[in-house]
Scaffold this motif. Structure first.
Motif, PDB file in Angstrom:
ATOM      1  N   SER A 681       1.022 -11.114  11.862  1.00  0.00           N
ATOM      2  CA  SER A 681       1.164 -12.361  11.954  1.00  0.00           C
ATOM      3  C   SER A 681       2.538 -12.908  12.299  1.00  0.00           C
ATOM      4  CB  SER A 681       0.545 -13.317  10.684  1.00  0.00           C
ATOM      5  OG  SER A 681       1.028 -14.898  10.919  1.00  0.00           O
ATOM      6  N   GLY A 682       2.987 -13.738  12.847  1.00  0.00           N
ATOM      7  CA  GLY A 682       4.403 -14.258  13.041  1.00  0.00           C
ATOM      8  C   GLY A 682       4.859 -14.975  11.821  1.00  0.00           C
ATOM      9  N   ILE A 683       3.632 -15.418  10.892  1.00  0.00           N
ATOM     10  CA  ILE A 683       4.150 -16.042   9.436  1.00  0.00           C
ATOM     11  C   ILE A 683       3.817 -14.853   8.637  1.00  0.00           C
ATOM     12  CG2 ILE A 683       3.478 -17.537   7.808  1.00  0.00           C
ATOM     13  CD1 ILE A 683       4.777 -18.814  10.215  1.00  0.00           C
ATOM     14  N   PRO A 684       4.786 -14.380   7.804  1.00  0.00           N
ATOM     15  CA  PRO A 684       4.624 -13.131   6.955  1.00  0.00           C
ATOM     16  C   PRO A 684       3.511 -13.185   6.105  1.00  0.00           C
ATOM     17  CG  PRO A 684       6.890 -14.184   6.770  1.00  0.00           C
ATOM     18  CD  PRO A 684       5.988 -15.047   7.424  1.00  0.00           C
ATOM     19  N   ASP A 685       2.669 -11.859   6.305  1.00  0.00           N
ATOM     20  CA  ASP A 685       1.743 -11.826   5.077  1.00  0.00           C
ATOM     21  C   ASP A 685       2.411 -11.409   3.875  1.00  0.00           C
ATOM     22  OD1 ASP A 685      -0.496 -10.768   3.834  1.00  0.00           O
ATOM     23  OD2 ASP A 685      -1.246  -9.455   5.202  1.00  0.00           O
ATOM     24  N   LEU A 686       2.087 -12.199   2.863  1.00  0.00           N
ATOM     25  CA  LEU A 686       2.762 -12.211   1.579  1.00  0.00           C
ATOM     26  C   LEU A 686       2.247 -11.147   0.600  1.00  0.00           C
ATOM     27  CD1 LEU A 686       3.518 -15.829   0.844  1.00  0.00           C
ATOM     28  CD2 LEU A 686       4.775 -14.408   1.948  1.00  0.00           C
ATOM     29  N   ARG A 687       1.090 -10.661   1.042  1.00  0.00           N
ATOM     30  CA  ARG A 687       0.658  -9.276   0.405  1.00  0.00           C
ATOM     31  C   ARG A 687       1.699  -8.017   0.558  1.00  0.00           C
ATOM     32  NH1 ARG A 687      -4.984  -8.596   2.815  1.00  0.00           N
ATOM     33  NH2 ARG A 687      -3.959  -8.866   4.452  1.00  0.00           N
ATOM     34  N   ARG A 688       2.189  -8.114   1.488  1.00  0.00           N
ATOM     35  CA  ARG A 688       2.974  -6.765   2.262  1.00  0.00           C
ATOM     36  C   ARG A 688       4.715  -7.225   1.996  1.00  0.00           C
ATOM     37  NH1 ARG A 688       0.488  -3.809   6.020  1.00  0.00           N
ATOM     38  NH2 ARG A 688      -1.727  -4.588   6.569  1.00  0.00           N
ATOM     39  N   MET A 689       4.947  -8.073   0.969  1.00  0.00           N
ATOM     40  CA  MET A 689       6.416  -8.252   0.573  1.00  0.00           C
ATOM     41  C   MET A 689       7.164  -7.225   0.207  1.00  0.00           C
ATOM     42  SD  MET A 689       6.449 -11.992  -1.460  1.00  0.00           S
ATOM     43  CE  MET A 689       5.288 -11.684  -2.613  1.00  0.00           C
ATOM     44  N   THR A 690       8.374  -6.980   0.339  1.00  0.00           N
ATOM     45  CA  THR A 690       9.218  -5.663   0.156  1.00  0.00           C
ATOM     46  C   THR A 690       9.765  -6.090  -0.801  1.00  0.00           C
ATOM     47  OG1 THR A 690      10.999  -6.736   1.116  1.00  0.00           O
ATOM     48  CG2 THR A 690       9.983  -5.405   2.730  1.00  0.00           C
ATOM     49  N   GLU A 691      10.244  -5.058  -1.688  1.00  0.00           N
ATOM     50  CA  GLU A 691      10.942  -5.013  -2.908  1.00  0.00           C
ATOM     51  C   GLU A 691      11.999  -6.336  -2.900  1.00  0.00           C
ATOM     52  OE1 GLU A 691      12.645  -2.255  -6.692  1.00  0.00           O
ATOM     53  OE2 GLU A 691      12.378  -1.287  -4.705  1.00  0.00           O
ATOM     54  N   GLN A 692      12.624  -6.227  -2.039  1.00  0.00           N
ATOM     55  CA  GLN A 692      13.998  -7.068  -1.836  1.00  0.00           C
ATOM     56  C   GLN A 692      13.341  -8.453  -1.955  1.00  0.00           C
ATOM     57  OE1 GLN A 692      16.339  -6.851   1.631  1.00  0.00           O
ATOM     58  NE2 GLN A 692      17.314  -8.910   1.295  1.00  0.00           N
ATOM     59  N   LEU A 730       0.072 -13.190  -5.953  1.00  0.00           N
ATOM     60  CA  LEU A 730       0.431 -12.692  -4.761  1.00  0.00           C
ATOM     61  C   LEU A 730       0.758 -11.142  -5.043  1.00  0.00           C
ATOM     62  CD1 LEU A 730       2.895 -14.941  -2.917  1.00  0.00           C
ATOM     63  CD2 LEU A 730       0.543 -14.359  -2.205  1.00  0.00           C
ATOM     64  N   ILE A 731       1.036 -10.832  -6.116  1.00  0.00           N
ATOM     65  CA  ILE A 731       1.287  -9.379  -6.356  1.00  0.00           C
ATOM     66  C   ILE A 731      -0.185  -8.699  -6.640  1.00  0.00           C
ATOM     67  CG2 ILE A 731       2.146  -7.881  -8.454  1.00  0.00           C
ATOM     68  CD1 ILE A 731       4.620  -9.541  -8.649  1.00  0.00           C
ATOM     69  N   ASP A 732      -1.031  -9.605  -7.780  1.00  0.00           N
ATOM     70  CA  ASP A 732      -2.400  -8.976  -7.933  1.00  0.00           C
ATOM     71  C   ASP A 732      -3.249  -8.909  -6.527  1.00  0.00           C
ATOM     72  OD1 ASP A 732      -4.629  -8.788 -10.130  1.00  0.00           O
ATOM     73  OD2 ASP A 732      -5.552 -10.288  -8.709  1.00  0.00           O
ATOM     74  N   LEU A 733      -3.070  -9.762  -5.676  1.00  0.00           N
ATOM     75  CA  LEU A 733      -3.849  -9.867  -4.452  1.00  0.00           C
ATOM     76  C   LEU A 733      -3.361  -8.652  -3.452  1.00  0.00           C
ATOM     77  CD1 LEU A 733      -5.662 -11.339  -2.497  1.00  0.00           C
ATOM     78  CD2 LEU A 733      -3.694 -12.571  -1.483  1.00  0.00           C
ATOM     79  N   ALA A 734      -2.067  -8.150  -3.671  1.00  0.00           N
ATOM     80  CA  ALA A 734      -1.624  -6.982  -2.890  1.00  0.00           C
ATOM     81  C   ALA A 734      -2.125  -5.750  -3.661  1.00  0.00           C
ATOM     82  CB  ALA A 734      -0.100  -7.158  -3.048  1.00  0.00           C
ATOM     83  N   TRP A 735      -2.212  -5.700  -4.977  1.00  0.00           N
ATOM     84  CA  TRP A 735      -2.873  -4.676  -5.431  1.00  0.00           C
ATOM     85  C   TRP A 735      -4.363  -4.461  -5.250  1.00  0.00           C
ATOM     86  CZ3 TRP A 735      -1.164  -0.077  -7.356  1.00  0.00           C
ATOM     87  CH2 TRP A 735       0.464   0.064  -7.701  1.00  0.00           C
TER      88      TRP A 735
END
Length: 756
Positions: A681-692, A730-735
């Motif tokens: 997506s052009g709108i970021p997938d927040l499960r894939r956030m970088t460490e920064q 979001l962190i829990d969803l990413a994991w």
């Protein structure tokens, strides 16, 4: 604001007109040969000129070309015999990825159109060379109030001025020759509410009218009229009352208030915003506007004792001289499902039951196609153009839909047809007076509606829809999403209901016989996925029996207007949602379209879309016979990891905090951040956030450090504790996504145990 002028010759005001040789020559087509008379005043569109538009078939003077908003052109140089010879003429590149929904206007050899935030582009219609560009400076905090993308649906050109509204609610009058600001007005009455503007202003005689967006938040709908020359306010018409028995701003609201519970949620604003549809009949001197949905959505919460809740989801006819209501028709009384009537309005003259009728036609979200007498408001017909189950039919005697009860989701979840996206959304439909057919970009989808368990709490300037809906589809907003947990299975909800498989169509509708003449499915590879309904863009049709439609795949498709047979297709290389248009200059016919995906669900750049393959940088692309190949941008390169990447931060927070964060995310973030596993997506997938990004998360939401990238400041809506809860979720969803992906031998990060 910023205004840029390149290579523009300022023209002196000269009485009289100049003839451009060959401009009106239509050798070989069926229109009357004329010599088009071109004013020396840039953008000199007048009422007389609109009434006599048949004398200049090569012009496109409004968003829908004419005052009828038909999206029909009498040009025939491009026809069924040579459509396959259409090729690239020129392009105008635009440095934004926010998407385009406007249809350009061409007058006297100049093309005017608009883009994100309320930018305006003026280019040479023959070459694409820029004459000037205007971009308003907007309040960066407005971004958090945007419902459905940072887009703009168009402009009006009138007597030397170009009118455009900025996303943050200012109406600008620009000099059509230079782009200089002639005047500007702040159209927003309460800036602490969720007001934005994405729609086009509309001119009626000597006034320019603008509405607003924000019904999903806490906007109270209205339209305002300003003098075209001075910008002085002429009148304002509110579409819903401010209270049950207080002093109303316009007398029509005294009647409307009686259709609301006196204990309605007045403080929420109640919606009814006018964010798109307008048309003006100069012969009848009537301005037509379409109104939107309410907030909150559920009527039993919004107006507990019932009532039609005027003027939600209605078509209003207003005298532009006085701002007073002449007639109204409500398509969806007590709207419960976001069934707006803001879809395009088309004016036409039809023979119905042997009599000539001046009609207004609309295919609003609720699934019924309406034909009204545009002088009196009398309902002539209303038949379903898509599957509908919330109502069995529309009673022609009362004008009201007969509800089935399937739309009542207050006590239990219900599968409702159509979905909140509607049977037809903002994408323009077109009426071909030669075939007598209306061509509609149809969205054939349902949604499962339910009420949340939590009690409603009004959020000033925030999302106040309250009810939840989910599409029978995989991915975000689908029945397998986190928010849909606990719903009954689709097999149970769909018993006895229409087929829930999601599809998109281009559907040709006969408004006299009230039936489908032909249809073409536009779902492409996405049948069954919510994106199936967004592949087909707005449409334009011509006297040479052609229908033009852009697709999210990047194809500009030409079809036979009588049969739907595909005649030709051009790979444009940029996803298209806006309606194409056509014009003629120096004896040559052109077709042009604004390209770029955006708005609401259309922001997902799925594999298969041109936005995914080539990126979504916008442009205007023009075509002509015997043109060349469209220049394609370099293909995007994507990393293809084996499964979902491991999150760069560890889980934190107790389960109740994560759950609270999910609810906050659903209310404040999910309309944009859909977290679709296959979207790119052009709108970021927040499960894939970088460490920064994880490190900056709080500052992004509470300090607005990414406002320039379209991420607004939420400090007025969220506390630091709530932001932290969303982050935990979001962190829990990413994991959770990582742990269920195809990675092998991946480390497992245990969840914390809830404290007792």
């Amino acid at each position: 604001m910023r205004s840029r002028i390149n290579n523009h010759l300022k023209l002196l005001s000269i009485i009289g007109t100049l003839s451009i040789a060959g401009c009106g020559e239509n050798a070989g087509d069926t229109t009357i040969n004329t010599t088009e008379m071109v004013s020396t005043v840039s953008g000199n569109i007048t009422t007389e000129r609109l009434l006599n538009i048949e004398n200049e078939p090569g012009s496109w003077l409004t968003g829908g070309r004419d005052y009828q908003q038909s999206y029909f052109s009498p040009l025939t140089d491009i026809n069924k015999g040579n459509a396959s010879e259409l090729g690239f003429a020129w392009q105008y590149e635009i440095d934004t990825t926010h998407g385009f929904e406007a249809t350009p206007i061409v007058v006297d050899g100049v093309m005017y159109s608009s883009g994100p935030k309320g930018a305006v582009y003026a280019v040479d219609a023959k070459t694409g060379a820029e004459k000037w560009m205007f971009e308003p400076e907007i309040d960066p905090n407005i971004v958090r109030k945007v419902c459905c993308g940072m887009i703009n649906r168009g402009i009006s050109v009138w007597e030397g001025s170009v009118f455009v509204a900025s996303l943050d609610g200012y109406l600008y009058a620009l000099d059509a020759a230079t782009g200089d600001v002639l005047w500007q007005q702040d159209t927003i009455t309460e800036r602490d509410r969720g007001y934005t503007i994405t729609g086009a202003p509309y001119v009626a005689k000597d006034i320019v009218v603008i509405g607003n967006s924000g019904a999903e938040l806490d906007a109270r709908g209205y339209v305002t009229a300003y003098d075209t020359k001075t910008g002085k306010q002429a009148w304002r018409f509110y579409t819903v009352p401010k209270s049950y028995d207080g002093v109303q701003e316009n007398p029509e609201l005294e009647m409307a208030a009686k259709t609301w519970d006196q204990n309605s949620l007045w403080e929420v604003g109640l919606g009814g915003t006018v964010w798109d549809a307008m048309a003006y009949d100069p012969a009848l001197n009537l301005l037509y506007i379409g109104t939107g949905n309410a907030a909150p959505y559920p009527r039993k919460l919004r107006s507990p004792s019932g009532g039609d809740n005027l003027f939600l989801s209605s078509i209003l006819a207003i005298n532009p001289d006085t701002g007073r209501l002449v007639w109204y028709y409500q398509t969806t009384p007590a709207d419960n499902w976001d069934f707006t009537s803001t879809q395009k309005l088309i004016l036409a003259d039809l023979t119905i039951n042997g009599s000539e009728r001046k009609v207004l036609m609309q295919a609003p979200k609720n699934g019924f196609f309406y034909v009204l007498d545009r002088q009196s408001g009398e309902l002539l017909s209303a038949e379903p153009y898509v599957p509908v189950n919330w109502a069995s039919h529309v009673d022609l005697a009362t004008g009201k839909p007969v509800e089935t009860g399937q739309g009542e989701y207050f006590d239990e979840p219900k599968l409702v047809f159509p979905s909140p996206a509607g049977g037809h959304n903002w994408q323009p439909m077109a009426f071909n007076r030669e075939t007598g057919l209306v061509y509609i970009p149809v969205l054939e989808a349902s949604a499962v509606w339910r009420m949340p368990k939590e009690p409603f709490v009004y959020q000033k300037g925030g999302l106040n829809t309250t009810s939840q809906y989910f599409f029978p589809s995989a991915g975000s907003w689908g029945l397998d999403s986190e928010g849909a947990k606990g719903l009954p299975p689709l097999t149970e909800l769909a018993k006895g209901q229409p087929d829930p498989v999601i599809r998109g169509y281009l559907r040709a509708w006969d408004p006299v016989q009230n039936k489908v003449a032909w249809e073409v499915e536009t779902s492409d590879v996405w049948r069954g996925h919510i994106f199936a309904i967004w592949n087909g863009g707005g449409v334009m049709t011509t006297a040479s029996d052609l229908v033009f439609q852009g697709r999210a795949t990047g194809d500009l498709v030409m079809l036979d207007a009588k049969t739907g047979a595909e005649l030709a297709s051009i790979n444009v290389g940029t996803s298209i949602m806006a309606a194409p248009m056509t014009y003629k200059i120096d004896g040559e016919q052109y077709v042009a379209v604004m390209a770029g995906l955006g708005g609401a669900i259309g922001q997902s750049y799925l594999p298969g879309t041109a936005a995914y393959k080539y990126g979504n940088k916008g442009r205007i692309v023009a075509f002509k016979l015997n043109g060349g190949l469209v220049p394609l941008r370099p293909e995007k390169q994507y990393d293809q990891p084996d499964g979902f990447p491991m999150p760069p931060v560890m889980r934190r927070g107790a389960p109740f905090q994560v759950k609270n964060g999910g609810e906050l995310f659903e209310r404040n973030c999910s309309k944009c951040h859909m977290n679709d596993a296959d979207s790119g997506s052009g709108i970021p997938d927040l499960r894939r956030m970088t460490e920064q990004v994880h490190g900056e998360f709080t500052d992004i939401l509470l300090k607005g450090i990414r406002e320039e990238q379209g991420m607004g400041n939420f400090s007025e809506l969220l506390t630091p504790e709530e932001v932290e809860a969303i982050h935990m979720y979001l962190i829990d969803l990413a994991w959770s996504t990582y742990e269920s992906s195809s990675n092998e031998a991946k480390p497992h990060q245990p969840k914390e145990i809830e404290e007792q």
